[in-house]
Scaffold this active site. Structure first.
Site, PDB file in Angstrom:
ATOM      1  N   LEU A   4      27.427  21.401  51.180  1.00  0.00           N
ATOM      2  CA  LEU A   4      27.700  22.517  52.091  1.00  0.00           C
ATOM      3  C   LEU A   4      29.180  22.823  52.036  1.00  0.00           C
ATOM      4  CD1 LEU A   4      26.635  22.995  55.807  1.00  0.00           C
ATOM      5  CD2 LEU A   4      29.061  22.732  55.266  1.00  0.00           C
ATOM      6  N   ASN A   5      29.520  24.136  51.963  1.00  0.00           N
ATOM      7  CA  ASN A   5      30.906  24.510  52.223  1.00  0.00           C
ATOM      8  C   ASN A   5      30.954  25.759  53.105  1.00  0.00           C
ATOM      9  OD1 ASN A   5      30.347  25.503  49.300  1.00  0.00           O
ATOM     10  ND2 ASN A   5      32.262  26.584  49.700  1.00  0.00           N
ATOM     11  N   ASP A   6      31.630  26.808  52.746  1.00  0.00           N
ATOM     12  CA  ASP A   6      32.004  27.894  53.662  1.00  0.00           C
ATOM     13  C   ASP A   6      30.876  28.425  54.540  1.00  0.00           C
ATOM     14  OD1 ASP A   6      34.061  27.599  51.885  1.00  0.00           O
ATOM     15  OD2 ASP A   6      34.094  29.674  51.223  1.00  0.00           O
ATOM     16  N   GLN A  30      27.429  28.229  52.189  1.00  0.00           N
ATOM     17  CA  GLN A  30      27.391  27.859  50.777  1.00  0.00           C
ATOM     18  C   GLN A  30      26.653  26.528  50.644  1.00  0.00           C
ATOM     19  OE1 GLN A  30      29.944  29.987  48.181  1.00  0.00           O
ATOM     20  NE2 GLN A  30      28.305  30.829  49.439  1.00  0.00           N
ATOM     21  N   SER A  54      30.827  33.220  48.551  1.00  0.00           N
ATOM     22  CA  SER A  54      31.030  33.588  49.958  1.00  0.00           C
ATOM     23  C   SER A  54      30.978  35.085  50.215  1.00  0.00           C
ATOM     24  CB  SER A  54      32.362  33.030  50.455  1.00  0.00           C
ATOM     25  OG  SER A  54      32.354  31.628  50.419  1.00  0.00           O
ATOM     26  N   ARG A  93      37.643  37.316  45.055  1.00  0.00           N
ATOM     27  CA  ARG A  93      36.397  36.860  45.664  1.00  0.00           C
ATOM     28  C   ARG A  93      36.519  36.843  47.186  1.00  0.00           C
ATOM     29  NH1 ARG A  93      38.308  32.069  42.965  1.00  0.00           N
ATOM     30  NH2 ARG A  93      39.378  30.662  44.417  1.00  0.00           N
ATOM     31  N   ASP A  94      35.379  36.719  47.848  1.00  0.00           N
ATOM     32  CA  ASP A  94      35.248  36.578  49.298  1.00  0.00           C
ATOM     33  C   ASP A  94      35.511  37.927  49.984  1.00  0.00           C
ATOM     34  OD1 ASP A  94      34.997  33.921  48.589  1.00  0.00           O
ATOM     35  OD2 ASP A  94      37.011  33.389  49.243  1.00  0.00           O
ATOM     36  N   GLU A 104      41.895  33.091  50.195  1.00  0.00           N
ATOM     37  CA  GLU A 104      40.443  33.007  50.235  1.00  0.00           C
ATOM     38  C   GLU A 104      39.934  33.396  51.623  1.00  0.00           C
ATOM     39  OE1 GLU A 104      38.659  30.020  47.255  1.00  0.00           O
ATOM     40  OE2 GLU A 104      39.841  28.809  48.637  1.00  0.00           O
TER      41      GLU A 104
END
Length: 504
Positions: A41-43, A59, A104, A161-162, A225
């Protein structure tokens, strides 16, 4: 958010081997913070309060505890406390712009149609993509026009990105995180009538990476980010996470004024004193009018340890973000979390004598919520100790200090947090705003390896990994004159029991 890493051995497996079963056996796995069923798991992504339901996308790699070929996990809640795993929202394509990951992004309401804007990755290319959802947000269809922006702006960029997307004067506007080589991080501004055809406007704001160095705690990095633009009261906030050459540093935010096609900054501030332990935050405004924020709590142990444990990454507690009297952001856990409190211990007022240590025998555990109101004389320091073994060989110390000139410091000391030499034990610290009489409202939330500290509106997040099962003690010590006006503590109930399906 993406970054290059060396993939641990589990990434080369074709299927997960008991990830969820191993995860629930790990003593370091939090029990009332949200974690994925297993894997990576991330963002936080796509946060929204839709028809009375909070939706948290994130994520996710359900195949291994490694940052690789990212999916969008999905969970829902009506109270921000208990969560239901929903079907995985986005899966990388067999080919096309998101073949190597659905990175993301955000969720917006396009005239009643829930719409995701996310970064698709194909090789080294990361480009904006769109997917539309069913009314219950449980099934998603990728748009055939993807990617909806064919290429980044011209120039030598560090990344692209993002997303942050909103409506303004009948138009959609979008920020995409990036960085200009030799200059600094930036947020590129676009606009569109339909979320598919985008016109490049220009950089909303660009940082200066030559100011300071990567060793500084407010260096803005070579790439921004997870940019997030929002307003609280009459203040505009531009939040971002500073990144450089594959290293995730920390979240920062600018206060200032957004207008037209630019953001005029007034001040740069640290969002959380935990550095990378609270990263890639995203906010949403709920139906109660609150600005609610989640962040990603990275690990402080090595990749082999997380592979063996079967899971990696924790979501922060949901936080309410407000504007403090000093014009800076103030953070606190959402009040709904009090529903998990059990077995209250209330000490009332007492004094802690200079140079002494008081062990609080009635307060013990690895799932705790502790609130303390303190009054510090000039030159005084108070130390709240958690996760302590009876012999003191493992202990984590939360320290609040008032200097002779009245300034305050919040510090987390982890040098004895774990007997495992492989885990991170570096200290964390930041400025602590104090009232004229030195009052500190301190809240410390302990959930196994997850630690979230709030002091007079400032936040400090970290991870700790005690090795001994008797690292459960709590105590308080003082240098100088310290008055404890109240100390309340609770055991916190778990919100998940047993293994959960990796693919709900």
């Amino acid at each position: 958010m993406t970054h290059d890493i060396t993939l641990p051995r589990a990434c080369h497996q074709d299927a997960p081997k008991g990830l969820a079963e191993r995860a629930v056996l790990d003593p370091h796995r939090p029990r009332f913070h949200f974690t994925a069923p297993g894997g990576w798991l991330n963002d936080p992504n796509g946060m929204t309060h839709w028809d009375g339901v909070y939706h948290l996308f994130y994520q996710y790699n359900p195949l291994a505890a490694a940052h690789h070929r990212i999916h969008w996990g999905h969970a829902t809640s009506r109270d921000l406390v208990t969560w239901t795993d929903e079907p995985v929202a986005l899966v990388p394509g067999t080919d096309g712009p998101d073949r190597d990951g659905c990175w993301s992004g955000v969720l917006v309401d396009d005239g009643g149609t829930p719409t995701l804007v996310y970064s698709g990755r194909h090789g080294d290319r990361e480009l904006p993509c769109v997917a539309t959802g069913s009314p219950d947000l449980r099934s998603w269809r990728k748009d055939p026009a993807n990617p909806v922006i064919a290429a980044p702006p011209e120039g030598d960029l560090t990344a692209f990105r993002d997303h942050c997307v909103w409506q303004e004067d009948g138009m959609w506007r979008q920020l995409i995180g990036s960085g200009i080589q030799g200059v600094g991080g930036t947020a590129f501004l676009y606009e569109s009538e339909d979320l598919r055809s985008w016109r490049y406007v220009g950089p909303l704001l660009t940082g200066d990476a030559s100011t300071g160095t990567a060793a500084d705690l407010d260096w803005t990095g070579t790439m921004w980010e997870c940019v997030d633009l929002f307003r609280i009261d009459d203040a505009d906030i531009l939040a971002f996470s500073a990144w450089d050459e594959g290293t995730t540093h920390y979240p920062l935010y600018w206060t200032g004024q957004y207008g037209g096609d630019t953001f005029t900054p007034r001040g740069l501030h640290r969002l959380d004193y935990g550095q990378q332990y609270f990263y890639a935050p995203q906010t949403t405004r709920d139906a109660l009018g609150r600005r609610v924020m989640f962040g990603w709590l990275q690990e402080g142990r090595d990749e082999d340890a997380t592979v063996d444990a079967g899971w990696c990454g924790v979501m922060s507690l949901p936080r309410v973000v407000t504007l403090g009297a000093d014009g800076l952001l103030a953070q606190a856990p959402v009040p709904e979390l009090a529903r998990l409190r059990r077995d209250a211990v209330r000490t009332g007022a007492f004094a802690v004598t200079d140079g002494t240590y008081v062990r609080l025998d009635d307060v013990r555990g690895d799932q705790l919520d502790i609130e303390v109101t303190l009054r510090l004389a000039p030159g005084a320091v108070v130390r709240l100790v958690v996760r302590e073994t009876p012999d003191g060989s493992e202990r984590t110390v939360v320290e609040a200090a008032r200097a002779e000139d009245g300034t305050g410091t919040l510090r987390l000391r982890r040098e004895a947090s774990s007997l495992d030499p492989a885990v991170d034990t570096e200290p964390r610290y930041g400025e602590l705003p104090l009232t004229g009489d030195g009052t500190v409202d301190l809240r410390v939330v302990v959930d196994h390896s997850a630690l979230e500290i709030f002091a007079n509106g400032r936040a400090l997040t970290a991870r700790i990994y005690p090795t001994r099962p008797d690292a459960l003690g709590v105590g308080i010590a003082a240098v100088g004159a310290v008055a404890v006006e109240r100390l309340d503590a609770w055991q916190m109930a778990a919100v998940f029991d047993g293994p959960r399906p990796l693919w709900p």
